[in-house]
Design an enzyme around this catalytic site. Structure first.
Site, PDB file in Angstrom:
ATOM      1  N   ASP A  80      54.343  96.757 -40.433  1.00  0.00           N
ATOM      2  CA  ASP A  80      55.481  97.030 -39.563  1.00  0.00           C
ATOM      3  C   ASP A  80      55.282  96.218 -38.281  1.00  0.00           C
ATOM      4  O   ASP A  80      54.292  96.411 -37.574  1.00  0.00           O
ATOM      5  CB  ASP A  80      55.494  98.538 -39.266  1.00  0.00           C
ATOM      6  N   ILE A  81      56.233  95.346 -37.979  1.00  0.00           N
ATOM      7  CA  ILE A  81      56.049  94.432 -36.840  1.00  0.00           C
ATOM      8  C   ILE A  81      55.928  95.174 -35.507  1.00  0.00           C
ATOM      9  O   ILE A  81      55.321  94.659 -34.570  1.00  0.00           O
ATOM     10  CB  ILE A  81      57.173  93.366 -36.809  1.00  0.00           C
ATOM     11  N   ASN A 121      71.242  90.499 -34.431  1.00  0.00           N
ATOM     12  CA  ASN A 121      72.582  89.933 -34.626  1.00  0.00           C
ATOM     13  C   ASN A 121      73.072  89.480 -33.257  1.00  0.00           C
ATOM     14  O   ASN A 121      72.448  89.789 -32.231  1.00  0.00           O
ATOM     15  CB  ASN A 121      73.532  90.946 -35.272  1.00  0.00           C
ATOM     16  N   GLY A 176      67.521  97.414 -40.362  1.00  0.00           N
ATOM     17  CA  GLY A 176      66.348  96.613 -40.714  1.00  0.00           C
ATOM     18  C   GLY A 176      65.319  96.544 -39.593  1.00  0.00           C
ATOM     19  O   GLY A 176      65.070  97.525 -38.887  1.00  0.00           O
ATOM     20  N   VAL A 177      64.748  95.376 -39.451  1.00  0.00           N
ATOM     21  CA  VAL A 177      63.695  95.201 -38.444  1.00  0.00           C
ATOM     22  C   VAL A 177      64.270  95.352 -37.036  1.00  0.00           C
ATOM     23  O   VAL A 177      63.596  95.849 -36.124  1.00  0.00           O
ATOM     24  CB  VAL A 177      62.967  93.850 -38.665  1.00  0.00           C
ATOM     25  N   ASP A 178      65.509  94.971 -36.854  1.00  0.00           N
ATOM     26  CA  ASP A 178      66.195  95.125 -35.559  1.00  0.00           C
ATOM     27  C   ASP A 178      66.222  96.606 -35.156  1.00  0.00           C
ATOM     28  O   ASP A 178      65.889  96.971 -34.013  1.00  0.00           O
ATOM     29  CB  ASP A 178      67.615  94.563 -35.712  1.00  0.00           C
ATOM     30  N   TYR A 235      70.944  89.610 -44.261  1.00  0.00           N
ATOM     31  CA  TYR A 235      71.585  88.287 -44.199  1.00  0.00           C
ATOM     32  C   TYR A 235      71.427  87.477 -45.487  1.00  0.00           C
ATOM     33  O   TYR A 235      72.009  86.402 -45.620  1.00  0.00           O
ATOM     34  CB  TYR A 235      71.117  87.508 -42.977  1.00  0.00           C
TER      35      TYR A 235
HETATM   36  N1  AR6 Z   1      58.613  95.181 -39.721  1.00  0.00           N
HETATM   37  C1  AR6 Z   1      58.610  93.972 -40.320  1.00  0.00           C
HETATM   38  N2  AR6 Z   1      59.582  93.544 -41.154  1.00  0.00           N
HETATM   39  C2  AR6 Z   1      60.593  94.398 -41.408  1.00  0.00           C
HETATM   40  C3  AR6 Z   1      60.677  95.686 -40.824  1.00  0.00           C
HETATM   41  C4  AR6 Z   1      59.623  96.078 -39.946  1.00  0.00           C
HETATM   42  N3  AR6 Z   1      59.603  97.265 -39.328  1.00  0.00           N
HETATM   43  N4  AR6 Z   1      61.804  96.293 -41.270  1.00  0.00           N
HETATM   44  C5  AR6 Z   1      62.404  95.427 -42.114  1.00  0.00           C
HETATM   45  N5  AR6 Z   1      61.675  94.288 -42.203  1.00  0.00           N
HETATM   46  P1  AR6 Z   1      66.664  92.377 -41.826  1.00  0.00           P
HETATM   47  P2  AR6 Z   1      68.178  89.863 -41.388  1.00  0.00           P
HETATM   48  C6  AR6 Z   1      61.945  93.070 -42.988  1.00  0.00           C
HETATM   49  O1  AR6 Z   1      67.740  92.904 -42.696  1.00  0.00           O
HETATM   50  O2  AR6 Z   1      68.216  89.600 -42.845  1.00  0.00           O
HETATM   51  C7  AR6 Z   1      70.186  93.835 -38.803  1.00  0.00           C
HETATM   52  O3  AR6 Z   1      71.090  94.887 -38.980  1.00  0.00           O
HETATM   53  C8  AR6 Z   1      62.878  93.164 -44.167  1.00  0.00           C
HETATM   54  O4  AR6 Z   1      62.183  93.684 -45.290  1.00  0.00           O
HETATM   55  O5  AR6 Z   1      66.038  93.282 -40.841  1.00  0.00           O
HETATM   56  O6  AR6 Z   1      67.803  88.748 -40.464  1.00  0.00           O
HETATM   57  C9  AR6 Z   1      70.531  92.963 -37.599  1.00  0.00           C
HETATM   58  O7  AR6 Z   1      71.132  93.702 -36.559  1.00  0.00           O
HETATM   59  C10 AR6 Z   1      63.256  91.699 -44.363  1.00  0.00           C
HETATM   60  O8  AR6 Z   1      62.253  91.024 -45.117  1.00  0.00           O
HETATM   61  O9  AR6 Z   1      67.181  91.087 -40.971  1.00  0.00           O
HETATM   62  C11 AR6 Z   1      71.470  91.959 -38.189  1.00  0.00           C
HETATM   63  O10 AR6 Z   1      72.784  92.449 -38.239  1.00  0.00           O
HETATM   64  C12 AR6 Z   1      63.228  91.136 -42.943  1.00  0.00           C
HETATM   65  O11 AR6 Z   1      62.588  92.135 -42.136  1.00  0.00           O
HETATM   66  C13 AR6 Z   1      70.948  91.763 -39.588  1.00  0.00           C
HETATM   67  O12 AR6 Z   1      70.271  92.977 -39.927  1.00  0.00           O
HETATM   68  C14 AR6 Z   1      64.583  90.827 -42.353  1.00  0.00           C
HETATM   69  O13 AR6 Z   1      65.546  91.785 -42.787  1.00  0.00           O
HETATM   70  C15 AR6 Z   1      69.948  90.637 -39.655  1.00  0.00           C
HETATM   71  O14 AR6 Z   1      69.604  90.434 -41.002  1.00  0.00           O
END
Ligand code: AR6
Length: 166
Positions: free
Chosen positions: A10-11, A24, A32-34, A123
């Protein structure tokens, strides 16, 4: 040249100077990570992000880390490309996310930076292609950052990043 390493986790728990957020363009949070980063940093992160919005794909901006645990001092918010099949400039936008984030880390004096796998969740960027771009871009970056940690959330992302690094 920076040392590049791959970890799974977890980052929000990484002990680095700056973590990168896959945001975004509103910079007010999301899923997600955001979402994880905004929950850990507290409500001031959305306020600080919103004041810097909109952030176009391929760009990056920094805010303080607020309630994230030390030593994290900065959140670098970057907006990845939405995958549209690969011929809409996605690869160069994704590379730009990594490059611009490291440029901002340099201006902040950050010596260690953790990245998530930008664009590979909501995305829709194919994770294998994204892993190669992440590794190639951070490896060839001209930066004063000493440690770049690529953080995979699950095992398959970890395997892809490790293979790209090898
Ligand atoms: N730590 C590390 N990596 C993570 C974590 C975490 N806690 N949680 C998820 N991931 P995403 P995107 C990974 O969807 O595709 C958001 O709603 C996840 O498994 O978070 O760039 C934003 O607001 C994946 O491999 O980001 C935008 O609207 C990676 O992080 C949109 O999603 C990225 O997944 C951005 O989409």
């Amino acid at each position: 040249m920076a040392r590049v390493e791959v970890v799974q986790g977890d980052i929000t728990r990484e002990d680095v100077d700056a973590i990168v957020n896959a945001a975004n363009s509103s910079l007010r949070g999301g899923g997600g990570v955001d979402g994880a980063i905004h929950r850990a940093a507290g409500p001031r992160l959305a306020e600080a992000g919103g004041a810097l919005a909109p952030c176009p794909p391929g760009s990056a901006v920094a805010t303080p880390a607020f309630d994230l645990d030390p030593p994290v001092k900065h959140v670098i918010h970057t907006v990845g490309p939405v995958w549209r099949g690969g011929s809409a400039g996605e690869a160069s936008l994704l590379a730009s996310c990594y490059r611009r984030s490291l440029e901002i880390a340099d201006t902040l004096g950050a010596r260690s930076v953790a990245f998530p796998a930008i664009s590979t969740g909501v995305y829709g960027y194919p994770p294998d292609q994204a892993a190669r771009i992440a590794v190639d871009t951070v490896r060839s970056a001209d930066t004063r950052v000493e440690l770049i940690r690529l953080v995979a959330y699950d095992r398959s992302a970890y395997d892809l990043l490790t293979a790209a690094l090898a």
